[in-house]
Design an enzyme around this catalytic site. Structure first.
Site, short mmCIF file in Angstrom:
data_model
loop_
_atom_site.label_atom_id
_atom_site.label_comp_id
_atom_site.label_asym_id
_atom_site.label_seq_id
_atom_site.Cartn_x
_atom_site.Cartn_y
_atom_site.Cartn_z
N ARG A 140 78.90 -51.54 7.12
CA ARG A 140 78.60 -51.88 5.73
C ARG A 140 77.57 -53.01 5.65
NH1 ARG A 140 84.17 -53.38 3.23
NH2 ARG A 140 83.04 -53.20 1.25
N HIS A 151 91.99 -56.99 2.81
CA HIS A 151 92.89 -56.08 2.11
C HIS A 151 94.34 -56.31 2.57
CE1 HIS A 151 89.05 -53.90 1.61
NE2 HIS A 151 89.58 -53.50 0.49
N LYS A 159 77.67 -58.79 -2.54
CA LYS A 159 78.99 -59.23 -2.06
C LYS A 159 78.94 -59.49 -0.54
CE LYS A 159 80.43 -54.38 -1.60
NZ LYS A 159 81.27 -53.31 -2.17
N HIS A 160 79.93 -60.15 0.05
CA HIS A 160 81.11 -60.78 -0.51
C HIS A 160 80.96 -62.28 -0.31
CE1 HIS A 160 82.27 -56.76 1.01
NE2 HIS A 160 83.09 -56.71 -0.03
N ARG A 163 82.02 -43.48 -3.42
CA ARG A 163 82.95 -42.98 -4.45
C ARG A 163 82.31 -41.77 -5.16
NH1 ARG A 163 85.84 -45.92 -1.33
NH2 ARG A 163 85.87 -48.14 -1.77
N ASP A 200 82.17 -48.74 -6.88
CA ASP A 200 82.02 -49.29 -5.54
C ASP A 200 81.27 -48.25 -4.70
OD1 ASP A 200 82.29 -50.95 -3.38
OD2 ASP A 200 84.40 -50.53 -3.02
N ASP A 229 86.52 -59.98 -5.91
CA ASP A 229 86.94 -58.78 -5.19
C ASP A 229 88.28 -58.35 -5.78
OD1 ASP A 229 86.87 -56.71 -3.37
OD2 ASP A 229 86.57 -57.98 -1.62
#
Length: 528
Positions: free
Chosen positions: A152, A195, A182-183, A90, A82, A267
């Site tokens: 983002r 989340h 995405k998404h 990351r 990701d 996801d």
């Protein structure tokens, strides 16, 4: 005539094939910086993908060693990450990203630059053995209060988001790394973080067509090898199921009307939008039945028990005829198809020309809004991220501002980070200012008393205050009111979406909180 022994062998083979297919569609994570024994064993049994997170990475060398370890067990394994650049990194979770994120690239609005940044990011990933990136975000940030998308996104203009999504896909895949756009069908117009709960978008079909779906059409036209579904409810498209579990959205819309034939990835299934409503086992079965091909899990649940539970749920659903066996087989074959593409792309990528090779095409103009970039002759593949971060700056008040020569006090107004961004990655301008102005001090502040606390801590020193989405946090706005009333010479650096009006002796909007964004802002503040 079929003998009992041959019938038993056929039954065993069928069972083994079913189990392998169930493992093949999973994309799990794990803990640690080396592959645990259980993960290597599962790769031998049929697992075809592994997801990496910040906790798994300490350096490029370690990451290369880790991916080599995975490939020693399964040569064609898909190693996913990701890595959006910008706030969601990351690869550089411990230091901050060398690349600005989407909002900064959208602010520059130079598709050649976006393609070059994506290519360089992809090159670094490929060099470390990563061949699938869960990026880019094609969400149109139409809701300024969105708690999880924000920087983002390339922006709030669907056409801008569409052209930069396509450029990003092209750049990333030219480096041999599959893009996962995405998404789907678009997470930009939400006020809830999936989340934590299930968001809902109440737009009608014409709005969805002209706003949410436009960037995904562009991604598909650009050849995006994967698309990630969103855990959101869009009643206009399906009043009963979130997109990840919706046959109408994944099969009828994405496959049918949009003509997409690549891999559909969910996801993270442990996100509360699914886990708290359906559970991860039931949710995974429904997702594959709806048209998903791969189940992403492992950001929060990262162990062998999770893999076993999901494998058994899929196998059990086939045996109970809840999930057609041919649908699971089709999903598994799409995963294998992407693995074949990745192997072919890896072999041909080194010979591909790098989109960043023409420095003049990416350095851009110099202006008050976009301060001077490095000289064109000095641009290299390595510093393309910094070039982009410099060009993304929007500076207000530069004409009356004298760069600092004494170390300031840097106050970081720190909101609660969303889970996608996380709280392990450093951000701000203090570290870069300390390099230029030794003696710079910094601290984080939050809450109703932030303003007075900053004034007391700073004393007579010049204040640089760093904010993130001021428009979303009333306490942050109040702190700035207090600071600027007492200290009008305060420098304000906005590292989120610059929705609030610029204010301060100098206001710098970086359009993201990547390390290079802080670097670029510090150059303006210190004059170097």
């Amino acid at each position: 005539m079929t003998t009992l022994a041959s019938g038993t062998a056929a039954s065993d083979s069928h069972r083994d094939g079913l189990t392998r297919d169930a493992l093949t569609v999973l994309q799990p994570g794990f803990l640690g910086t080396t592959a645990p024994d259980w993960l290597l064993r599962r790769l031998g049994e049929g697992l075809a993908s592994v997801g990496l997170f910040g906790r798994n990475i300490t350096s490029p060398e370690q990451l290369s060693s880790l991916t080599a370890q995975l490939r020693s067990e399964r040569e064609d394994v898909l190693v996913a990450i990701d890595e959006e650049g910008g706030d969601v990194t990351r690869l550089e979770a411990r230091t901050g990203s060398s690349f600005p994120g989407n909002h900064a690239l959208g602010a520059v609005d130079d598709v050649d630059l976006t393609r070059a940044v994506a290519h360089e990011l992809g090159r670094r990933l490929a060099e470390c053995g990563v061949n699938l990136n869960w990026a880019p975000s094609a969400d149109v940030n139409s809701n300024p209060s969105n708690p999880v998308i924000g920087v983002r996104s390339f922006g709030a203009d669907p056409e801008l988001v569409a052209r930069h999504t396509a450029a990003y896909v092209n750049g990333l895949q030219a480096a041999g790394v599959a893009a996962c756009t995405k998404h789907f069908p678009g997470h930009g117009d939400t006020a809830v973080d999936s989340h934590h709960a299930l968001p809902r978008i109440d737009a009608d079909l014409p709005v969805l067509e002209q706003r949410e779906l436009l960037p995904f059409r562009a991604a598909i036209a650009a050849g995006s090898r994967a698309v990630m579904s969103a855990h959101i409810l869009v009643p206009t498209l399906d009043p009963d199921h979130p997109a990840t579990l919706s046959l109408r959205i994944l099969t009828d819309l994405l496959r049918g009307r949009l003509g997409y034939d690549g891999l559909i990835v969910t996801d993270g299934m442990e996100m509360q939008a699914i886990a708290a409503t359906y559970g991860i086992e039931r949710g995974s079965v429904l997702a594959i039945a709806a048209g998903a091909d791969a189940i992403c899990v492992g950001g929060g649940l990262a162990d062998d028990d999770t893999v076993r539970r999901l494998r058994d749920a899929l196998v059990g659903a086939v045996r109970s005829r809840e999930l057609p066996e041919e649908r699971l087989a089709e999903a598994a074959e799409r995963v294998r198809g992407l693995a074949r593409w990745a192997a072919s792309a890896a072999a041909s990528a080194p010979a591909a020309s790098a989109p960043a090779a023409d420095p003049a095409s990416v350095t851009g103009p110099e202006s008050a809004a976009h301060p001077p970039s490095v000289p064109a002759a000095g641009v290299t593949r390595v510093d393309i991220g910094l070039v982009a971060a410099r060009r993304a700056l929007t500076v207000t008040g530069a004409e009356d501002f004298t760069p600092l020569t004494e170390p300031p006090y840097v106050a970081l107004l720190t909101p609660v980070a969303n889970i996608a961004v996380g709280n392990e990655t450093p951000w701000g301008v203090a570290a870069e200012l300390e390099r230029r102005l030794p003696g710079t001090e910094t601290a984080g502040f939050a809450g109703a008393d932030a303003g007075p606390e900053i004034l007391a801590a700073a004393g007579a020193r010049r204040v640089v205050v760093v904010v993130r989405d001021e428009h979303r946090h009333p306490w942050m706005e109040s702190a700035l009111d207090t600071l600027l009333a007492a200290r009008p010479d305060t420098v304000v650096v906005e590292m989120g979406v610059p929705q609030a009006p610029p204010r301060g002796a100098l206001h710098i909007a970086t359009h993201g909180a990547a390390r290079v964004c802080g670097h670029a802002a510090a150059e303006v503040i210190a004059g170097s």
